[in-house]
Design an enzyme around this catalytic site. Structure first.
Site, short mmCIF file in Angstrom:
data_model
loop_
_atom_site.label_atom_id
_atom_site.label_comp_id
_atom_site.label_asym_id
_atom_site.label_seq_id
_atom_site.Cartn_x
_atom_site.Cartn_y
_atom_site.Cartn_z
N ASP A 38 -108.93 -23.53 60.72
CA ASP A 38 -110.32 -23.45 60.71
C ASP A 38 -110.90 -23.95 59.17
O ASP A 38 -111.74 -24.57 59.06
CB ASP A 38 -110.89 -22.15 61.17
CG ASP A 38 -110.27 -21.13 60.36
OD1 ASP A 38 -109.53 -21.18 59.37
OD2 ASP A 38 -110.81 -19.73 60.45
N HIS A 76 -117.62 -15.31 62.41
CA HIS A 76 -118.39 -15.95 63.95
C HIS A 76 -117.28 -16.56 64.76
O HIS A 76 -117.42 -16.32 66.21
CB HIS A 76 -119.41 -17.14 63.39
CG HIS A 76 -120.89 -16.52 63.06
ND1 HIS A 76 -121.32 -15.50 63.64
CD2 HIS A 76 -121.46 -16.90 62.06
CE1 HIS A 76 -122.41 -15.25 63.10
NE2 HIS A 76 -122.58 -16.12 62.07
N GLU A 77 -116.10 -17.32 64.21
CA GLU A 77 -115.03 -17.65 64.95
C GLU A 77 -114.23 -16.63 65.51
O GLU A 77 -114.16 -16.97 66.85
CB GLU A 77 -114.14 -18.38 63.90
CG GLU A 77 -114.59 -19.80 63.48
CD GLU A 77 -113.78 -20.42 62.14
OE1 GLU A 77 -112.53 -19.63 62.08
OE2 GLU A 77 -114.29 -21.10 61.36
N ALA A 78 -114.04 -15.64 65.01
CA ALA A 78 -113.36 -14.56 65.56
C ALA A 78 -114.21 -13.95 67.07
O ALA A 78 -113.37 -13.63 67.98
CB ALA A 78 -113.16 -13.12 64.66
#
Length: 253
Positions: A38, A76-78
Site C-alpha cells: 500500500d 481506512h484500508e484496514a
C-alpha cells in the site's frame, strides 16, 4: 495459465517495519505470489485504486507496528480489508511486528501515542472515524496471526508467514461470511444515512399540524385582528409552507 494470487500488504509508513516489508514481499514473490504494498501506491494515487486492489486480493496482511496508527489512510484500508474478510472474500492475517497484541488491542504504548498524534495533526478533537477505526482494529486482532516476539529473527518470521499463507490457501476455504459482527462497511461509513421518506413525511406533517393548531389558538390572544386567522386561509398557508419546505429539502438532499 492460472493467475497468481494477489497478497495485499497493509502497513504504516516510515517505521521499523519497512525493511521487514521488503523482505516479506520478496519472499512472497519468490513463492509465486503477486504483491501489492500500500505505501508504494498511496503517493499520487486515489483511495479508489487501493480499494480496488484490496477487492482483487486473495490475502491481506495487516502489519501492526508502533507507527501503524500514524497513518489515517492505513486505518481506512484496514476497514475495507475487514469488510472483505467479513464477507468471506478475503483471507486476513494480522502480523504484530515488534508491538504487543495487548498494546494494539487497547491502543496503549507507542502504538496508542501514534494514534493520538495522528488525531491531533488532523486538528479534530473528536474525530468522526476514531471509534470506528478502534473497533475495526479490535476485530482484526481476533483473527489468527503472527507475533514477531515468537521468532528469533525476521527471516524466521517471514518463512513462517509465507508457509502459513500457502497452507491456508491450499488446505482451507476462505473464511466464512461473518454476519454477527455489528461493524458498518467503509462505504456506508462515508455515505450519509438514508432517511425513510414516508416515515419522515408523516412525522413532519404531524408536527406542522400541531404547530398550526397551537398558533391558531395562541395568536388570537396576542393579535386583535382575528380576520388573519380565518380557518381556510390559515390551513392553506400552512400547507403551502409545508410543500415549499419539503421541496427545498428534497433538492438539497
Amino acid at each position: 495459465m492460472q493467475a497468481r494470487p494477489l497478497v495485499f500488504i497493509n502497513h504504516g509508513e516510515n517505521d521499523l517495519s519497512d525493511g521487514f516489508i521488503r523482505h516479506l514481499a520478496s519472499a512472497l514473490r519468490d513463492e509465486g505470489f503477486n504483491v501489492f504494498i500500500d505505501s508504494d501506491e498511496r503517493r499520487g494515487r486515489g483511495m479508489e485504486h487501493i480499494f480496488r486492489a484490496i477487492d482483487y486480493s486473495k490475502v491481506a496482511l495487516v502489519i501492526f507496528s508502533d507507527r501503524y496508527t500514524a497513518s489515517e489512510l492505513c486505518l481506512h484500508e484496514a476497514v475495507r480489508i475487514y469488510d472483505r474478510r467479513r464477507e468471506g472474500k478475503l483471507l486476513l492475517i494480522p502480523v504484530f511486528y515488534r508491538v504487543s497484541t495487548d498494546d494494539v488491542n487497547k491502543f496503549n504504548g507507542r502504538y496508542g501515542e501514534s494514534f493520538v498524534e495522528m488525531l491531533k495533526i488532523q486538528g479534530i478533537s473528536d474525530h468522526p472515524f476514531a471509534e470506528h477505526w478502534m473497533r475495526n482494529v479490535n476485530f482484526i486482532c481476533t483473527d489468527t496471526g503472527f507475533i514477531s516476539e515468537d521468532y528469533s529473527n525476521d527471516t524466521s518470521l517471514v518463512v513462517e508467514i509465507v508457509r502459513g499463507i500457502k497452507r491456508r490457501l491450499q488446505g482451507k476455504k476462505l473464511p466464512r461470511r461473518v454476519q454477527d459482527e455489528n461493524l458498518p462497511s467503509l462505504f456506508k461509513m462515508f455515505m450519509p444515512k438514508q432517511r425513510n421518506t414516508q416515515e419522515g413525511f408523516g412525522k413532519e406533517l404531524l408536527y406542522v399540524a400541531i404547530a398550526a393548531l397551537l398558533c391558531y389558538f395562541i395568536f388570537p390572544l396576542v393579535f386583535t385582528d382575528l380576520d388573519v386567522f380565518s380557518i381556510r386561509q390559515w390551513l392553506v398557508a400552512v400547507l403551502i409552507l409545508f410543500v415549499i419546505r419539503k421541496t427545498f429539502r428534497w433538492i438539497l438532499t
